[in-house]
Design an enzyme around this catalytic site. Sequence first.
Site, mmCIF file in Angstrom:
data_model
loop_
_atom_site.group_PDB
_atom_site.id
_atom_site.type_symbol
_atom_site.label_atom_id
_atom_site.label_comp_id
_atom_site.label_asym_id
_atom_site.label_seq_id
_atom_site.Cartn_x
_atom_site.Cartn_y
_atom_site.Cartn_z
ATOM 1 N N ASP A 142 40.606 70.033 15.643
ATOM 2 C CA ASP A 142 41.362 69.623 16.829
ATOM 3 C C ASP A 142 41.782 68.155 16.669
ATOM 4 O O ASP A 142 40.977 67.310 16.256
ATOM 5 C CB ASP A 142 40.515 69.784 18.093
ATOM 6 C CG ASP A 142 41.327 69.560 19.353
ATOM 7 O OD1 ASP A 142 42.008 70.505 19.801
ATOM 8 O OD2 ASP A 142 41.293 68.417 19.889
ATOM 9 N N ASN A 150 51.452 62.606 23.174
ATOM 10 C CA ASN A 150 52.611 63.202 23.841
ATOM 11 C C ASN A 150 53.064 62.371 25.037
ATOM 12 O O ASN A 150 54.273 62.191 25.271
ATOM 13 C CB ASN A 150 52.282 64.625 24.296
ATOM 14 C CG ASN A 150 52.308 65.618 23.153
ATOM 15 O OD1 ASN A 150 53.058 65.446 22.187
ATOM 16 N ND2 ASN A 150 51.487 66.653 23.237
ATOM 17 N N ASP A 159 55.299 66.720 17.897
ATOM 18 C CA ASP A 159 55.639 67.702 16.863
ATOM 19 C C ASP A 159 55.544 67.086 15.471
ATOM 20 O O ASP A 159 55.074 67.740 14.521
ATOM 21 C CB ASP A 159 57.053 68.239 17.097
ATOM 22 C CG ASP A 159 57.136 69.144 18.316
ATOM 23 O OD1 ASP A 159 56.069 69.570 18.820
ATOM 24 O OD2 ASP A 159 58.266 69.422 18.769
ATOM 25 N N GLU A 186 47.242 71.901 19.514
ATOM 26 C CA GLU A 186 46.862 70.958 18.461
ATOM 27 C C GLU A 186 45.599 71.401 17.732
ATOM 28 O O GLU A 186 44.929 70.604 17.076
ATOM 29 C CB GLU A 186 46.655 69.564 19.055
ATOM 30 C CG GLU A 186 45.435 69.415 19.955
ATOM 31 C CD GLU A 186 45.708 69.795 21.408
ATOM 32 O OE1 GLU A 186 44.908 69.387 22.284
ATOM 33 O OE2 GLU A 186 46.705 70.485 21.670
#
Length: 275
Positions: A142, A150, A159, A186
Amino acid sequence: MITRLNRLMAPLFIIPLLSVVLALINVALQFSWIALSIFILTFITLLLSLQQKKQVTNHVLDSAENQPMEEHDELEGKVQERTLELNIALQELEEMNKELQEKNTLDDLTGLYNRRFYDQKILAEYRRSRRNLTPLSLVVIDIDHFKKVNDKYGHLAGDECLVAVSTCIKECLRRSADISCRYGGEEFCLILPETDSKGALALAEELRESIANCQINYNNSTIKLTISCGISTYLQQKNVQLEHLFAAADKALYQAKHNGRNQVKQQGFAEIHST
């Protein structure tokens, strides 16, 4: 062949001839000589017609038997051409099916295998491990603080980070048997057949360091990432099912997050059965 055909057709000529003769006799007994003359002319015409038809049939059969080799070769060439076209069409169809299958099993963004493929592959490898008595390790990964990335830089930057992490994963996996998947968001999973806990730990640590040293440049900004990893290893332990393998790795990942992130933890199955 022509002689045999003529023998078969001979009775067919006799039947109408006998019918005509009987008709003539009947006419001779009942009608005048004028009617008899008409029937005789009809009989002669019928004979000539049958003879002509026989000649035409023989000519057709002779033409068929004496067909030039060029026409035979041409026909055979056309058959081979159609066969080749069919094989090409089947090959193209197979390639299209393969391409479609890859699209259904690959993640569009990262190029890793997707969740659907993970579910199929982990089940197959679990059964193979149990059958062959070989170790099977699972690494759950993770990205740390991904939501902050973000929120600060935008989802396009997120991305880019996912692509960078997937690139590091691909570089660290050197065996064709090892499978890397994007589990969702993620989170990633590594399926490591015939890999014990030490081998899985060494690989996860190498990946963690690789990502920690990676820098993602986006809109004149440099983004640094770290990951946390959880590992579980199946060694045919009693009462350990497939779902326990992921549960143990996921619990180890939670411990890595709880202990400060940017680290690798391993988890046994005893704690899973006790919870």
